[in-house]
Design an enzyme around this catalytic site. Structure first.
Site, mmCIF file in Angstrom:
data_model
loop_
_atom_site.group_PDB
_atom_site.id
_atom_site.type_symbol
_atom_site.label_atom_id
_atom_site.label_comp_id
_atom_site.label_asym_id
_atom_site.label_seq_id
_atom_site.Cartn_x
_atom_site.Cartn_y
_atom_site.Cartn_z
ATOM 1 N N LYS A 70 0.831 -1.218 0.000
ATOM 2 C CA LYS A 70 0.000 0.000 0.000
ATOM 3 C C LYS A 70 0.860 1.261 0.000
ATOM 4 O O LYS A 70 0.638 2.173 -0.794
ATOM 5 C CB LYS A 70 -0.909 0.052 1.248
ATOM 6 N N ARG A 125 -9.832 1.227 8.234
ATOM 7 C CA ARG A 125 -9.506 -0.179 8.536
ATOM 8 C C ARG A 125 -10.617 -0.876 9.278
ATOM 9 O O ARG A 125 -10.483 -2.040 9.640
ATOM 10 C CB ARG A 125 -8.258 -0.254 9.398
ATOM 11 N N ARG A 170 11.998 -5.487 5.226
ATOM 12 C CA ARG A 170 11.836 -4.025 5.125
ATOM 13 C C ARG A 170 12.768 -3.310 6.107
ATOM 14 O O ARG A 170 12.926 -3.721 7.248
ATOM 15 C CB ARG A 170 10.391 -3.630 5.430
ATOM 16 N N ARG A 175 11.389 -1.608 11.448
ATOM 17 C CA ARG A 175 10.221 -1.136 12.199
ATOM 18 C C ARG A 175 9.946 -2.089 13.349
ATOM 19 O O ARG A 175 10.022 -3.311 13.168
ATOM 20 C CB ARG A 175 9.006 -1.071 11.261
ATOM 21 N N ARG A 197 -0.750 -8.620 13.348
ATOM 22 C CA ARG A 197 -1.289 -7.635 12.385
ATOM 23 C C ARG A 197 -2.116 -8.344 11.304
ATOM 24 O O ARG A 197 -3.151 -7.840 10.869
ATOM 25 C CB ARG A 197 -0.148 -6.829 11.758
#
Ligand code: AP5
Length: 213
Positions: A13, A87, A124, A156, A167
């Site tokens: 996204k 969301r 990431r 992160r 998540r």
């Protein structure tokens, strides 16, 4: 152009929102980025930071307040790309109310197989200063630090395996119902997002449909 990007963590996204925002000359509004940039100096913002760390959703009233404030800024006059909001169904209802007759152009849902999601999130890295996003394998920095500002690249906190699993669970229970919600509103297009960034962007652009005005 008023767009919403929907999809599980790691579906791309943020990456596609950035490309769309540049293409259409509108701001990318990421609730994850907005929430992470808040300090935890009030009971409400401290609660939000605890949800971020745990991989659970920040309460609707906090997120809706943050988005309402951001959408009120003049740079959204020509549109926006909402990345990670709404969301939940109550957030989608609040957005409908905020936009009034202007409404949305379309909602793009990105789908990616679970093993690819884990690969993307575990690799990431982001710049600790300017927050530019990288991937160890798919989008590495040219040197040791950030290509833009040279600062150290960090992982992160919510990209650890246990938090990724949480998540994904939260996405399935809280956010997937929005697929039905936006399909019923005639706004949803699904984009298979398993290819390279460039090939997904070609499909993403093809899926963008401006609402008749
Ligand atoms: P947020 O920051 O929005 O995280 P997320 O939804 O979990 O999404 P990600 O940023 O992890 O992934 P992405 O889909 O943007 O993928 P990206 O492009 O980065 O939210 C974090 C937290 O904030 C939530 O858990 C919650 O606590 C809170 N929050 C946020 N919004 C909220 C809301 N509305 N309500 C309540 N709480 C909220 O790509 C991932 C990696 O893959 C990158 O390394 C990238 O380089 C790479 N990549 C991207 N595309 C490709 C590709 N096609 N091929 C190969 N690699 C790719």
């Amino acid at each position: 152009m008023r767009l919403v990007l929907l999809g599980p963590p790691g579906s791309g996204k943020g990456t596609q929102a950035d490309l769309l925002a540049r293409k259409f000359g509108v701001p990318q509004i990421s609730t994850g980025v907005l929430l992470r940039s808040q300090s935890a100096d009030t009971p409400l913002s401290a609660a939000a930071q605890r949800h971020l760390a745990a991989g659970t959703l920040v309460p609707d009233e906090i997120v809706v307040g943050v988005v309402a404030e951001r959408l009120a800024r003049p740079d959204t006059a020509a549109g926006f790309v909402l990345d990670g909001f709404p969301r939940t169904v109550p957030q989608a209802e609040a957005l409908t109310e905020l936009l009034g007759s202007a409404g949305l152009d379309c909602v793009l849902e990105f789908t990616v197989p679970p093993d690819e999601i884990v690969r993307r999130l575990s690799g990431r890295r982001e710049c600790g200063a300017c927050r530019r996003s990288y991937h160890l394998e798919f989008n590495p920095a040219r040197a040791d630090g950030c290509d833009d500002c040279g600062s150290e690249l960090v992982q992160r906190a919510d990209d650890q395996p246990a938090t990724i699993a949480e998540r994904l669970k939260v996405y399935a229970s809280e956010t997937l119902p929005l697929v039905v919600y936006f399909r019923a509103a005639g706004l949803l297009t699904t984009v298979p997002a398993n290819g390279s960034v460039d090939s997904v962007f070609v499909q993403t652009l093809a899926a963008v449909r401006p609402a008749p005005r």
